[in-house]
Design a protein around this motif. Sequence first.
Motif, PDB file in Angstrom:
ATOM      1  N   PHE A  83     149.119   6.777  94.741  1.00  0.00           N
ATOM      2  CA  PHE A  83     148.517   8.073  94.460  1.00  0.00           C
ATOM      3  C   PHE A  83     147.696   7.975  93.176  1.00  0.00           C
ATOM      4  N   ASP A  84     146.535   8.585  93.174  1.00  0.00           N
ATOM      5  CA  ASP A  84     145.623   8.524  92.025  1.00  0.00           C
ATOM      6  C   ASP A  84     146.242   9.065  90.741  1.00  0.00           C
ATOM      7  N   ASP A  85     147.140  10.033  90.884  1.00  0.00           N
ATOM      8  CA  ASP A  85     147.731  10.650  89.689  1.00  0.00           C
ATOM      9  C   ASP A  85     148.941   9.882  89.141  1.00  0.00           C
ATOM     10  N   SER A  87     151.832   9.463  90.541  1.00  0.00           N
ATOM     11  CA  SER A  87     153.123  10.082  90.873  1.00  0.00           C
ATOM     12  C   SER A  87     153.909   9.333  91.936  1.00  0.00           C
ATOM     13  N   TYR A  89     153.660   6.637  95.767  1.00  0.00           N
ATOM     14  CA  TYR A  89     152.968   5.856  96.790  1.00  0.00           C
ATOM     15  C   TYR A  89     153.189   6.485  98.158  1.00  0.00           C
ATOM     16  N   SER A  90     152.245   6.213  99.034  1.00  0.00           N
ATOM     17  CA  SER A  90     152.377   6.544 100.445  1.00  0.00           C
ATOM     18  C   SER A  90     152.471   5.226 101.207  1.00  0.00           C
ATOM     19  N   GLU A 109     156.631   8.802 101.701  1.00  0.00           N
ATOM     20  CA  GLU A 109     156.151   8.934 100.337  1.00  0.00           C
ATOM     21  C   GLU A 109     157.295   8.523  99.425  1.00  0.00           C
ATOM     22  N   LEU A 111     158.122   9.048  95.630  1.00  0.00           N
ATOM     23  CA  LEU A 111     157.693   9.848  94.488  1.00  0.00           C
ATOM     24  C   LEU A 111     158.494   9.481  93.248  1.00  0.00           C
TER      25      LEU A 111
END
Length: 127
Positions: A83-85, A87, A89-90, A109, A111
């Motif tokens: 995730f770009d932020d 937080s 992974y997917s 996900e 988190l």
Amino acid sequence: MPIPRSPDIEPLLIRYVESWVERLADGDWDDAMSLIEAPNHYGVRWSSADFRRTLVGYGRGVEPVVTAPPLLGQEVRVSVIAFDDGSGYSVDYDLPLNGVLSDLTAQFEFLLSGDEYVATLHDVHVL
């Protein structure tokens, strides 16, 4: 079973999902679903009954058999995206069903919670 932060996290995430698939293939539905530690963004925490209903829907009334990845004789399609932020992974993982790769994808996900990643089954869908 949270996953600790690691500079080489992607193989750990893939192994986590593979462990979930292997438990399903062994018929350990509840054990597999216990790896889903948190509800997804929709507030849904998948149960074994939810997942089996999805399989029956995919199989048009017949529940396909989840196959352990090592028995396929080919590599499973898996995609890990950060995730770009920062937080989490997917992980998209094409499910092996009835001894072959399927187009049914489990989307996890992972988190970040403190210094660990917590698993959620975001969705199961056909890509």
